[in-house]
Design a protein around this motif. Sequence first.
Motif, mmCIF file in Angstrom:
data_model
loop_
_atom_site.group_PDB
_atom_site.id
_atom_site.type_symbol
_atom_site.label_atom_id
_atom_site.label_comp_id
_atom_site.label_asym_id
_atom_site.label_seq_id
_atom_site.Cartn_x
_atom_site.Cartn_y
_atom_site.Cartn_z
ATOM 1 N N GLN A 1 -4.334 6.965 -2.529
ATOM 2 C CA GLN A 1 -3.323 7.894 -2.017
ATOM 3 C C GLN A 1 -3.879 8.855 -0.958
ATOM 4 O OE1 GLN A 1 -0.125 7.507 -2.560
ATOM 5 N NE2 GLN A 1 0.436 9.244 -1.288
ATOM 6 N N PRO A 2 -5.006 9.543 -1.227
ATOM 7 C CA PRO A 2 -5.558 10.407 -0.168
ATOM 8 C C PRO A 2 -5.979 9.618 1.071
ATOM 9 C CG PRO A 2 -6.623 10.879 -2.271
ATOM 10 C CD PRO A 2 -5.741 9.689 -2.473
ATOM 11 N N ALA A 3 -6.469 8.393 0.872
ATOM 12 C CA ALA A 3 -6.850 7.564 2.024
ATOM 13 C C ALA A 3 -5.626 7.246 2.872
ATOM 14 C CB ALA A 3 -7.519 6.273 1.549
ATOM 15 N N PHE A 4 -4.522 6.917 2.224
ATOM 16 C CA PHE A 4 -3.290 6.627 2.954
ATOM 17 C C PHE A 4 -2.800 7.855 3.712
ATOM 18 C CE2 PHE A 4 1.386 6.872 2.910
ATOM 19 C CZ PHE A 4 1.643 5.895 3.858
ATOM 20 N N SER B 1 -2.604 2.428 12.125
ATOM 21 C CA SER B 1 -1.848 3.347 11.282
ATOM 22 C C SER B 1 -0.438 2.822 11.031
ATOM 23 C CB SER B 1 -1.800 4.724 11.938
ATOM 24 O OG SER B 1 -1.045 5.604 11.166
ATOM 25 N N VAL B 2 0.185 2.275 12.057
ATOM 26 C CA VAL B 2 1.537 1.710 11.902
ATOM 27 C C VAL B 2 1.495 0.534 10.930
ATOM 28 C CG1 VAL B 2 3.394 0.481 13.096
ATOM 29 C CG2 VAL B 2 2.357 2.504 14.149
ATOM 30 N N PHE B 3 0.543 -0.376 11.112
ATOM 31 C CA PHE B 3 0.425 -1.515 10.202
ATOM 32 C C PHE B 3 0.008 -1.064 8.806
ATOM 33 C CE2 PHE B 3 0.206 -4.010 14.162
ATOM 34 C CZ PHE B 3 1.175 -4.958 13.862
ATOM 35 N N GLY B 4 -0.831 -0.047 8.718
ATOM 36 C CA GLY B 4 -1.245 0.490 7.419
ATOM 37 C C GLY B 4 -0.072 1.030 6.634
ATOM 38 N N ALA C 1 -11.652 2.476 -2.561
ATOM 39 C CA ALA C 1 -10.401 2.020 -3.175
ATOM 40 C C ALA C 1 -10.418 0.495 -3.329
ATOM 41 C CB ALA C 1 -9.197 2.463 -2.344
ATOM 42 N N GLY C 2 -10.929 -0.208 -2.346
ATOM 43 C CA GLY C 2 -11.041 -1.661 -2.438
ATOM 44 C C GLY C 2 -11.979 -2.085 -3.557
ATOM 45 N N TYR C 3 -13.064 -1.354 -3.714
ATOM 46 C CA TYR C 3 -14.014 -1.605 -4.806
ATOM 47 C C TYR C 3 -13.312 -1.432 -6.153
ATOM 48 C CZ TYR C 3 -17.813 -0.378 -8.027
ATOM 49 O OH TYR C 3 -18.644 -0.286 -9.106
ATOM 50 N N LEU D 1 -11.841 10.690 15.077
ATOM 51 C CA LEU D 1 -13.041 9.942 14.696
ATOM 52 C C LEU D 1 -13.542 10.375 13.319
ATOM 53 C CD1 LEU D 1 -15.434 8.032 15.220
ATOM 54 C CD2 LEU D 1 -16.566 9.950 16.356
ATOM 55 N N ALA D 2 -13.669 11.686 13.100
ATOM 56 C CA ALA D 2 -14.147 12.182 11.812
ATOM 57 C C ALA D 2 -13.200 11.767 10.687
ATOM 58 C CB ALA D 2 -14.287 13.705 11.866
ATOM 59 N N LEU D 3 -11.919 11.905 10.924
ATOM 60 C CA LEU D 3 -10.926 11.525 9.922
ATOM 61 C C LEU D 3 -10.981 10.027 9.645
ATOM 62 C CD1 LEU D 3 -8.701 12.863 8.254
ATOM 63 C CD2 LEU D 3 -7.130 12.441 10.132
ATOM 64 N N SER D 4 -11.152 9.241 10.675
ATOM 65 C CA SER D 4 -11.222 7.787 10.516
ATOM 66 C C SER D 4 -12.446 7.372 9.701
ATOM 67 C CB SER D 4 -11.254 7.100 11.882
ATOM 68 O OG SER D 4 -10.043 7.336 12.559
ATOM 69 N N LEU D 5 -13.565 8.044 9.896
ATOM 70 C CA LEU D 5 -14.749 7.733 9.103
ATOM 71 C C LEU D 5 -14.521 8.059 7.630
ATOM 72 C CD1 LEU D 5 -17.563 8.939 11.530
ATOM 73 C CD2 LEU D 5 -16.915 6.580 10.993
ATOM 74 N N LEU D 6 -13.841 9.162 7.347
ATOM 75 C CA LEU D 6 -13.486 9.493 5.962
ATOM 76 C C LEU D 6 -12.548 8.442 5.373
ATOM 77 C CD1 LEU D 6 -12.908 13.345 6.190
ATOM 78 C CD2 LEU D 6 -14.660 12.184 4.843
ATOM 79 N N VAL D 7 -11.585 8.008 6.161
ATOM 80 C CA VAL D 7 -10.639 6.994 5.700
ATOM 81 C C VAL D 7 -11.366 5.689 5.380
ATOM 82 C CG1 VAL D 7 -8.696 5.529 6.413
ATOM 83 C CG2 VAL D 7 -8.632 7.985 6.852
ATOM 84 N N VAL D 8 -12.287 5.286 6.219
ATOM 85 C CA VAL D 8 -13.046 4.057 5.970
ATOM 86 C C VAL D 8 -13.794 4.151 4.639
ATOM 87 C CG1 VAL D 8 -15.036 2.695 6.745
ATOM 88 C CG2 VAL D 8 -13.245 3.322 8.362
ATOM 89 N N GLY D 9 -14.431 5.287 4.393
ATOM 90 C CA GLY D 9 -15.143 5.470 3.132
ATOM 91 C C GLY D 9 -14.221 5.423 1.930
ATOM 92 N N LEU D 10 -13.102 6.147 2.003
ATOM 93 C CA LEU D 10 -12.150 6.154 0.885
ATOM 94 C C LEU D 10 -11.509 4.789 0.664
ATOM 95 C CD1 LEU D 10 -10.319 9.580 1.234
ATOM 96 C CD2 LEU D 10 -11.681 8.801 -0.692
#
Length: 134
Positions: free
Chosen positions: A59-62, A23-26, A107-109, A94-103
């Motif tokens: 933005q929501p992923a961040f 999160s800090v590096f992000g 976003a990368g796509y 954990l749940a939030l992190s899985l959502l972040v990975v998906g978003l």
Amino acid sequence: IGGLVTKNDHLKLIAIILIFIMSVFGFAVHKAGEKAEKRLYNDSTINHTAFVAYEETAQPAFIMHSVAGVLSLIALAVYDKRKKAFNILGTVILALSLLVVGLMSYAGYLDGKIQHVEINKVFPINSIGAEASF
């Protein structure tokens, strides 16, 4: 996930520390990306529809990634004192992190479509960021 399944507090602690560090590096990466975004915004060679779709996804992923970082810090603070709160926070993180990975994956796509015209010709994007149907 392994820490939750095995009920291993040390594994959960390591995972939460890693999420906090990410999160800090992000946050630093996001700030650097904002500067690049400002330079690209007026570039006529980019796909502006893809650019807007990317921004709306990133933005929501961040924000969720930042929330996971704050929750990780709180979880680290309560680790020794309140195990139940630590475990609940671990599950939420954990749940939030899985959502972040998906978003972030999506976003990368979308990011790949901003300047890669060879992709845009094959897979054009409509105004809401989804692939246009043929």
